[in-house]
Design a protein around this motif. Structure first.
Motif, PDB file in Angstrom:
ATOM      1  N   GLN A 379      -7.613  -4.220   3.687  1.00 36.90           N
ATOM      2  CA  GLN A 379      -6.645  -3.203   4.102  1.00 36.90           C
ATOM      3  C   GLN A 379      -5.232  -3.514   3.603  1.00 36.90           C
ATOM      4  O   GLN A 379      -4.260  -2.948   4.087  1.00 36.90           O
ATOM      5  CB  GLN A 379      -6.655  -3.024   5.627  1.00 36.90           C
ATOM      6  CG  GLN A 379      -7.993  -2.544   6.155  1.00 36.90           C
ATOM      7  CD  GLN A 379      -8.027  -2.415   7.660  1.00 36.90           C
ATOM      8  OE1 GLN A 379      -8.189  -3.391   8.383  1.00 36.90           O
ATOM      9  NE2 GLN A 379      -7.876  -1.191   8.142  1.00 36.90           N
ATOM     10  N   ASP A 380      -5.147  -4.398   2.619  1.00 34.78           N
ATOM     11  CA  ASP A 380      -3.887  -4.641   1.929  1.00 34.78           C
ATOM     12  C   ASP A 380      -3.886  -3.877   0.617  1.00 34.78           C
ATOM     13  O   ASP A 380      -4.939  -3.697  -0.022  1.00 34.78           O
ATOM     14  CB  ASP A 380      -3.695  -6.132   1.650  1.00 34.78           C
ATOM     15  CG  ASP A 380      -3.285  -6.906   2.890  1.00 34.78           C
ATOM     16  OD1 ASP A 380      -2.573  -6.328   3.726  1.00 34.78           O
ATOM     17  OD2 ASP A 380      -3.662  -8.080   3.017  1.00 34.78           O
ATOM     18  N   LEU A 381      -2.708  -3.429   0.215  1.00 38.80           N
ATOM     19  CA  LEU A 381      -2.565  -2.702  -1.042  1.00 38.80           C
ATOM     20  C   LEU A 381      -2.322  -3.694  -2.176  1.00 38.80           C
ATOM     21  O   LEU A 381      -1.523  -4.619  -2.034  1.00 38.80           O
ATOM     22  CB  LEU A 381      -1.414  -1.710  -0.951  1.00 38.80           C
ATOM     23  CG  LEU A 381      -1.550  -0.633   0.136  1.00 38.80           C
ATOM     24  CD1 LEU A 381      -0.288   0.213   0.203  1.00 38.80           C
ATOM     25  CD2 LEU A 381      -2.767   0.235  -0.121  1.00 38.80           C
ATOM     26  N   ALA A 382      -3.002  -3.480  -3.289  1.00 40.98           N
ATOM     27  CA  ALA A 382      -2.896  -4.428  -4.406  1.00 40.98           C
ATOM     28  C   ALA A 382      -3.157  -3.706  -5.721  1.00 40.98           C
ATOM     29  O   ALA A 382      -3.640  -2.569  -5.749  1.00 40.98           O
ATOM     30  CB  ALA A 382      -3.884  -5.570  -4.224  1.00 40.98           C
ATOM     31  N   ARG A 383      -2.833  -4.400  -6.793  1.00 42.30           N
ATOM     32  CA  ARG A 383      -3.192  -3.928  -8.125  1.00 42.30           C
ATOM     33  C   ARG A 383      -3.676  -5.119  -8.946  1.00 42.30           C
ATOM     34  O   ARG A 383      -3.248  -6.266  -8.722  1.00 42.30           O
ATOM     35  CB  ARG A 383      -2.017  -3.243  -8.832  1.00 42.30           C
ATOM     36  CG  ARG A 383      -0.794  -4.116  -9.020  1.00 42.30           C
ATOM     37  CD  ARG A 383       0.364  -3.338  -9.633  1.00 42.30           C
ATOM     38  NE  ARG A 383       1.571  -4.150  -9.666  1.00 42.30           N
ATOM     39  CZ  ARG A 383       1.886  -4.983 -10.671  1.00 42.30           C
ATOM     40  NH1 ARG A 383       1.090  -5.090 -11.724  1.00 42.30           N
ATOM     41  NH2 ARG A 383       3.005  -5.675 -10.632  1.00 42.30           N
ATOM     42  N   LEU A 384      -4.590  -4.847  -9.856  1.00 42.31           N
ATOM     43  CA  LEU A 384      -5.121  -5.864 -10.751  1.00 42.31           C
ATOM     44  C   LEU A 384      -4.523  -5.660 -12.139  1.00 42.31           C
ATOM     45  O   LEU A 384      -4.364  -4.529 -12.597  1.00 42.31           O
ATOM     46  CB  LEU A 384      -6.646  -5.765 -10.837  1.00 42.31           C
ATOM     47  CG  LEU A 384      -7.435  -6.070  -9.557  1.00 42.31           C
ATOM     48  CD1 LEU A 384      -8.909  -5.754  -9.769  1.00 42.31           C
ATOM     49  CD2 LEU A 384      -7.257  -7.526  -9.170  1.00 42.31           C
ATOM     50  N   THR A 385      -4.185  -6.754 -12.801  1.00 42.37           N
ATOM     51  CA  THR A 385      -3.654  -6.685 -14.161  1.00 42.37           C
ATOM     52  C   THR A 385      -4.702  -7.199 -15.143  1.00 42.37           C
ATOM     53  O   THR A 385      -5.647  -7.891 -14.753  1.00 42.37           O
ATOM     54  CB  THR A 385      -2.359  -7.501 -14.274  1.00 42.37           C
ATOM     55  OG1 THR A 385      -2.550  -8.803 -13.691  1.00 42.37           O
ATOM     56  CG2 THR A 385      -1.223  -6.822 -13.517  1.00 42.37           C
TER      57      THR A 385
END
Length: 499
Positions: A379-385
């Protein structure tokens, strides 16, 4: 290795006289630690604790608490861990939900544990491993089924407060915690020559897993410290040969502020790392300048600790939490459960050996976040690079992380609203010096006059110190929806520079 205590067995044979665990009262070698764990196991067994039982351990960092945690696991009992510095009502709420067979208050180095023991009229005992007080046996406490594989048995249950404000008992197995201990050896390169400053509470997952179990898995030495003092910490770093320091960003902010401007710390440190809260780029730069080391970052929850860490052998110029750790998988999904494109932001899901068994006696809540195929919704917001690293962008759940501890705004608001003169309240997290400050905004009831002193005194009996607001603001009226819910986004806009 099947149980937590197995991580010290090889060292008790290979390097029996090497230092293992110490605090202000004890200094135990690996041989002595093994003996103390045996004594603690006998102590628990004699008091009616057996396989599948839950034994609640209330204390602060110290050798006696460490021995009891390891001993409980040796009996296939569950250690229900509770920080003695939590408020009485919080401790009692955990006790009521966990329904332990008995409670052990570790009073060796904790006035707070002593206060809880006196409140419960627990009997003082001078045990071989340290001074404790023991509560009565609860005949109504039913043992949980014992897994045929000891590694799959629950070793520790740690309560965390989610966005609902209701504490949840996170069930962590021996395998969960031993895997993280092994990661400390593999990824952080701990060896028997390391000396760890153990300020992270071992009643919480990071201090227990990467701190205590990680240190013992490497045959290293952990100095357990019950409460943080910037002066004591800096002295230990300069004089005691400490090589490993991990903590929340707020701890490093306080250390940097306490050092003379421009000074570079002279110490034996080789590795420093943060976790438990977002890392601010300015604090990262300041810390690296003051310590002369890369400040490594990591990510995890009580439910999935050590999900991702930055790597020692790679550049960590930004504040990413690194790629998933060995054995862990990560994916980012949108609100419909569909994968988000590379670089896009969505909810972070993880899967692997760090993920909890589930929430104690909360099957519906467990199913909401933990799917049958093992994927857990953080439930945490994240992005992958493209380089495989995870960047945490925020939280989809309404939580404040203060000094590495979860604080539910709802829990604080509930405490505030229980005061007779409060009409409405709203609690916000405000970023400050690498930490989050808790700000309470209160609307008094009609014809009532509130004082901050009276309100703070009221909260003292209901909330742990880290949950109490840093600031309390009084306003004539809060913006509310027709259903009475405070519109926090509008409140932030109205208050502006006051926050």
């Amino acid at each position: 290795m099947k149980r937590l205590a197995d991580c010290l067995s090889q060292w008790a044979q290979a390097t029996p006289d090497a230092p293992a665990v110490s605090d202000a009262h004890h200094d135990w070698s690996y041989r002595m630690l093994a003996m103390r764990v045996d004594e603690a196991a006998c102590f628990l067994r004699e008091r009616g604790v057996g396989a599948g039982d839950r034994v609640m351990l209330i204390g602060e960092n110290g050798a006696a608490l460490a021995a009891l945690i390891l001993a409980a696991g040796r009996l296939d009992a569950w250690a229900v861990l509770e920080n003695a510095r939590r408020a009485a009502m919080e401790v009692d709420a955990v006790h009521a939900h966990a329904q332990p067979r008995t409670v052990v208050f570790v009073v060796d180095n904790s006035p707070s544990a002593q206060a809880h023991a006196e409140r419960h009229q627990a009997a003082a005992v001078a045990a071989p491993f340290g001074n404790v007080a023991v509560g009565d046996l609860d005949g109504a406490s039913e043992a949980e089924p014992v897994d045929s594989d000891p590694a799959s048995q629950v070793a520790a249950m740690i309560y965390t407060t989610g966005s609902t404000g209701k504490p949840k008992g996170v069930m962590l197995t021996h395998a969960n915690l031993l895997h993280i201990g092994a990661l400390m050896v593999r990824q952080r390169h701990l060896t028997h020559a390391d000396r760890v400053y153990g300020i992270l509470p071992i009643t919480h997952v990071m201090g227990l897993s990467s701190g205590l179990i990680g240190t013992l898995s490497a045959g290293a030495h952990i100095r357990l410290v019950p409460r943080f003092s910037k002066d004591d910490c800096l002295r230990a770093l300069r004089e005691d040969g400490i090589t490993i320091l991990q903590g929340a960003p707020a701890m490093f902010a306080r250390l940097v502020q306490a050092m003379p401007r421009g000074e570079r710390l002279q110490s034996a440190l080789r590795f420093i790392a943060v976790g438990g809260a977002p890392l601010d780029p300015a604090l990262k730069a300041q810390t690296e300048s003051a310590f002369g080391l890369t400040l490594h970052n990591g990510y995890g929850l009580t439910e999935a600790s050590a999900s991702a860490w930055t790597r020692l052998e790679e550049e960590s110029a930004d504040c990413s939490v690194g790629p998933p750790n060995p054995g862990m998988e990560a994916r980012v999904l949108d609100a419909r459960g569909k994968p988000v494109g590379m670089g896009g932001t969505g909810e972070l899901w993880v899967r692997g050996p760090c993920v909890m068994k589930g929430y104690f006696r909360m099957p519906e809540r467990t199913r909401e976040v933990l799917k049958p195929d093992g994927w857990f919704n953080t439930q945490d917001l994240a992005r992958l690079t493209p380089d495989g690293r995870i960047h945490i962008e925020g939280r989809s759940k309404d939580l404040i992380i203060r000094s590495g501890f979860n604080v539910s705004p709802l829990e604080v608001e509930t405490a505030l609203n229980a005061y007779e003169g409060v009409q409405y309240s709203a609690v916000l997290g405000v970023a400050q010096d690498g930490n989050e400050e808790i700000v309470a905004i209160v609307e008094p009831a009609p014809l009532r006059q509130l004082t901050e002193a009276a309100l703070r005194d009221f909260l003292t009996q209901r909330l742990s110190p880290y949950k109490r607001p840093s600031r309390i603001l009084f306003v004539q009226s809060l913006p509310v929806a027709p259903n009475g819910k405070v519109l926090k986004h509008r409140l932030r806009e109205q208050l502006g520079d006051m926050l």
